[in-house]
Scaffold this motif. Sequence first.
Motif, mmCIF file in Angstrom:
data_model
loop_
_atom_site.group_PDB
_atom_site.id
_atom_site.type_symbol
_atom_site.label_atom_id
_atom_site.label_comp_id
_atom_site.label_asym_id
_atom_site.label_seq_id
_atom_site.Cartn_x
_atom_site.Cartn_y
_atom_site.Cartn_z
ATOM 1 N N GLY A 62 80.349 33.044 -17.519
ATOM 2 C CA GLY A 62 80.798 32.273 -16.331
ATOM 3 C C GLY A 62 79.702 32.819 -15.277
ATOM 4 N N ALA A 63 79.441 34.236 -15.222
ATOM 5 C CA ALA A 63 78.183 34.619 -14.204
ATOM 6 C C ALA A 63 77.060 34.130 -14.618
ATOM 7 C CB ALA A 63 78.405 36.135 -14.212
ATOM 8 N N ASP A 64 76.580 33.934 -15.684
ATOM 9 C CA ASP A 64 75.552 33.441 -16.374
ATOM 10 C C ASP A 64 75.295 32.047 -15.815
ATOM 11 O OD1 ASP A 64 73.071 33.453 -18.432
ATOM 12 O OD2 ASP A 64 74.320 31.666 -19.062
ATOM 13 N N LEU A 85 78.743 31.914 1.025
ATOM 14 C CA LEU A 85 78.365 30.183 1.264
ATOM 15 C C LEU A 85 78.100 29.716 -0.041
ATOM 16 C CD1 LEU A 85 78.396 27.767 2.903
ATOM 17 C CD2 LEU A 85 76.337 28.233 3.664
ATOM 18 N N ARG A 86 77.133 30.351 -0.621
ATOM 19 C CA ARG A 86 76.661 29.794 -2.156
ATOM 20 C C ARG A 86 77.749 29.712 -3.189
ATOM 21 N NH1 ARG A 86 72.601 27.240 -0.190
ATOM 22 N NH2 ARG A 86 70.678 28.326 -0.084
ATOM 23 N N ILE A 87 78.875 30.373 -3.211
ATOM 24 C CA ILE A 87 79.690 30.055 -3.876
ATOM 25 C C ILE A 87 80.931 28.834 -3.605
ATOM 26 C CG2 ILE A 87 82.183 31.196 -4.793
ATOM 27 C CD1 ILE A 87 79.940 32.717 -5.531
ATOM 28 N N ARG A 88 80.957 28.674 -2.303
ATOM 29 C CA ARG A 88 81.596 27.454 -1.780
ATOM 30 C C ARG A 88 80.529 26.267 -2.156
ATOM 31 N NH1 ARG A 88 85.714 27.531 1.195
ATOM 32 N NH2 ARG A 88 86.558 25.744 2.305
ATOM 33 N N GLN A 89 79.297 26.509 -2.138
ATOM 34 C CA GLN A 89 78.423 25.210 -2.224
ATOM 35 C C GLN A 89 78.589 24.764 -3.678
ATOM 36 O OE1 GLN A 89 74.942 26.720 -0.535
ATOM 37 N NE2 GLN A 89 75.184 25.311 1.359
ATOM 38 N N PHE A 90 78.602 26.044 -4.639
ATOM 39 C CA PHE A 90 78.410 25.858 -6.037
ATOM 40 C C PHE A 90 79.720 25.001 -6.550
ATOM 41 C CE2 PHE A 90 79.875 27.338 -9.922
ATOM 42 C CZ PHE A 90 79.246 26.930 -11.034
ATOM 43 N N ALA A 91 80.766 25.810 -6.177
ATOM 44 C CA ALA A 91 82.115 25.336 -6.667
ATOM 45 C C ALA A 91 82.856 24.212 -6.239
ATOM 46 C CB ALA A 91 83.324 26.384 -6.622
ATOM 47 N N GLY A 92 82.424 23.958 -4.791
ATOM 48 C CA GLY A 92 83.054 22.677 -3.926
ATOM 49 C C GLY A 92 82.198 21.320 -4.121
ATOM 50 N N HIS A 93 80.968 21.693 -4.876
ATOM 51 C CA HIS A 93 79.763 20.598 -4.539
ATOM 52 C C HIS A 93 79.219 20.280 -5.800
ATOM 53 C CE1 HIS A 93 77.522 17.430 -2.254
ATOM 54 N NE2 HIS A 93 77.109 17.533 -3.367
ATOM 55 N N TRP A 94 78.386 21.350 -6.124
ATOM 56 C CA TRP A 94 77.272 21.342 -7.255
ATOM 57 C C TRP A 94 77.844 21.198 -8.286
ATOM 58 C CZ3 TRP A 94 75.386 24.040 -11.381
ATOM 59 C CH2 TRP A 94 73.939 23.818 -11.782
ATOM 60 N N TYR A 95 78.754 21.983 -8.839
ATOM 61 C CA TYR A 95 79.626 22.272 -10.252
ATOM 62 C C TYR A 95 80.117 20.609 -10.538
ATOM 63 C CZ TYR A 95 83.236 22.672 -13.539
ATOM 64 O OH TYR A 95 84.049 22.516 -14.460
ATOM 65 N N ILE A 96 80.504 20.085 -9.513
ATOM 66 C CA ILE A 96 81.372 19.046 -9.388
ATOM 67 C C ILE A 96 80.558 17.704 -9.798
ATOM 68 C CG2 ILE A 96 82.900 17.101 -8.405
ATOM 69 C CD1 ILE A 96 84.014 19.919 -6.613
ATOM 70 N N ILE A 97 79.326 17.684 -9.217
ATOM 71 C CA ILE A 97 78.630 16.620 -9.405
ATOM 72 C C ILE A 97 77.563 16.465 -10.571
ATOM 73 C CG2 ILE A 97 78.585 16.020 -7.048
ATOM 74 C CD1 ILE A 97 75.631 17.075 -6.595
ATOM 75 N N ARG A 98 77.398 18.093 -11.047
ATOM 76 C CA ARG A 98 76.574 18.304 -12.095
ATOM 77 C C ARG A 98 77.245 18.422 -13.563
ATOM 78 N NH1 ARG A 98 71.102 19.707 -10.854
ATOM 79 N NH2 ARG A 98 70.897 18.872 -8.692
ATOM 80 N N THR A 99 78.583 18.449 -13.503
ATOM 81 C CA THR A 99 79.483 18.732 -14.709
ATOM 82 C C THR A 99 80.075 17.256 -15.130
ATOM 83 O OG1 THR A 99 79.816 20.761 -13.978
ATOM 84 C CG2 THR A 99 81.137 19.940 -16.065
ATOM 85 N N PRO A 100 79.881 16.844 -16.330
ATOM 86 C CA PRO A 100 80.580 15.582 -16.765
ATOM 87 C C PRO A 100 81.874 15.379 -16.383
ATOM 88 C CG PRO A 100 78.941 16.287 -18.556
ATOM 89 C CD PRO A 100 78.879 17.389 -17.432
ATOM 90 N N GLU A 101 82.432 16.433 -16.872
ATOM 91 C CA GLU A 101 84.157 16.402 -16.831
ATOM 92 C C GLU A 101 84.530 17.923 -15.826
ATOM 93 O OE1 GLU A 101 86.400 14.575 -18.236
ATOM 94 O OE2 GLU A 101 85.265 13.138 -19.237
ATOM 95 N N PRO A 102 84.267 17.910 -14.598
ATOM 96 C CA PRO A 102 84.411 18.966 -13.919
ATOM 97 C C PRO A 102 86.163 19.450 -13.825
ATOM 98 C CG PRO A 102 84.151 17.253 -12.396
ATOM 99 C CD PRO A 102 83.763 17.004 -13.708
ATOM 100 N N ASN A 103 86.417 20.383 -14.266
ATOM 101 C CA ASN A 103 87.702 20.804 -14.059
ATOM 102 C C ASN A 103 88.124 22.371 -13.691
ATOM 103 O OD1 ASN A 103 88.310 22.741 -16.771
ATOM 104 N ND2 ASN A 103 86.759 21.064 -17.317
ATOM 105 N N LEU A 104 89.347 22.643 -13.137
ATOM 106 C CA LEU A 104 89.563 24.091 -12.547
ATOM 107 C C LEU A 104 89.574 24.852 -13.563
ATOM 108 C CD1 LEU A 104 90.019 25.212 -9.705
ATOM 109 C CD2 LEU A 104 92.198 24.874 -10.349
ATOM 110 N N THR A 105 90.081 24.666 -14.811
ATOM 111 C CA THR A 105 90.021 25.589 -15.852
ATOM 112 C C THR A 105 88.711 26.397 -16.001
ATOM 113 O OG1 THR A 105 91.896 24.775 -16.862
ATOM 114 C CG2 THR A 105 90.623 26.271 -18.301
ATOM 115 N N GLU A 106 87.853 25.389 -16.429
ATOM 116 C CA GLU A 106 86.362 26.003 -16.488
ATOM 117 C C GLU A 106 85.792 26.327 -15.347
ATOM 118 O OE1 GLU A 106 82.496 24.141 -18.510
ATOM 119 O OE2 GLU A 106 82.989 22.968 -16.901
ATOM 120 N N LEU A 107 86.078 25.996 -14.178
ATOM 121 C CA LEU A 107 85.525 26.498 -12.714
ATOM 122 C C LEU A 107 85.961 27.899 -12.496
ATOM 123 C CD1 LEU A 107 83.847 26.120 -10.443
ATOM 124 C CD2 LEU A 107 85.560 24.971 -9.392
ATOM 125 N N LYS A 108 87.334 28.164 -12.687
ATOM 126 C CA LYS A 108 87.836 29.354 -12.569
ATOM 127 C C LYS A 108 87.382 30.307 -13.654
ATOM 128 C CE LYS A 108 92.442 31.581 -12.671
ATOM 129 N NZ LYS A 108 94.076 31.430 -13.018
#
Length: 174
Positions: A62-64, A85-108
């Motif tokens: 996950g950290a990787d 703030l980078r955590i919020r930008q990553f989890a609340g935006h970047w991860y969502i638009i860069r991941t084909p199936e964004p989901n809370l399990t993976e994000l967690k």
Amino acid sequence: MMVSAELHPLLQGLNKTDYNVRNLDDEIRVDKLCVDLLRHLYQDLTQQSRMAPEQAGAHCQGADYFLREFIVGECRENLFTIEALRIRQFAGHWYIIRTPEPNLTELKNILSGTAEFYRFLSRQGLVAEATANQVSSQCLELDYYQQRIEDFWTIVDDGYGAWQQACPLEPMTD
């Protein structure tokens, strides 16, 4: 804040400026340095914290992803000087638009590993305890991130701009 020589003597004398990213060569070098730090994290979690190898591996994975894909690859920032703030930008935006199936399990899992990583850096005296606490706090905002994912999937017409501005990626380092 003291560096713990007992836990990881190899981290003594670590030069944080070696993690500055100004160009592609730096990005490649820092990417390799991150892998080494993550090995130390794994060792710390399994030996010092007595965490099961599978769980420690999941935290490191996950950290990787957060560090190498977002902080180094996208933001081109020094991982020792990020703001929470980078955590919020990553989890609340970047991860969502860069991941084909964004989901809370993976994000967690990603966020849990990221929080462990910054707590490890704090124990080693490489980041302030306040920074590690702020990162951890942002990593726990799971309801917010779940809502961002749900809102993303329900965007219609020209609603993307409003969704994007609710958690913008800016400012990014050039």
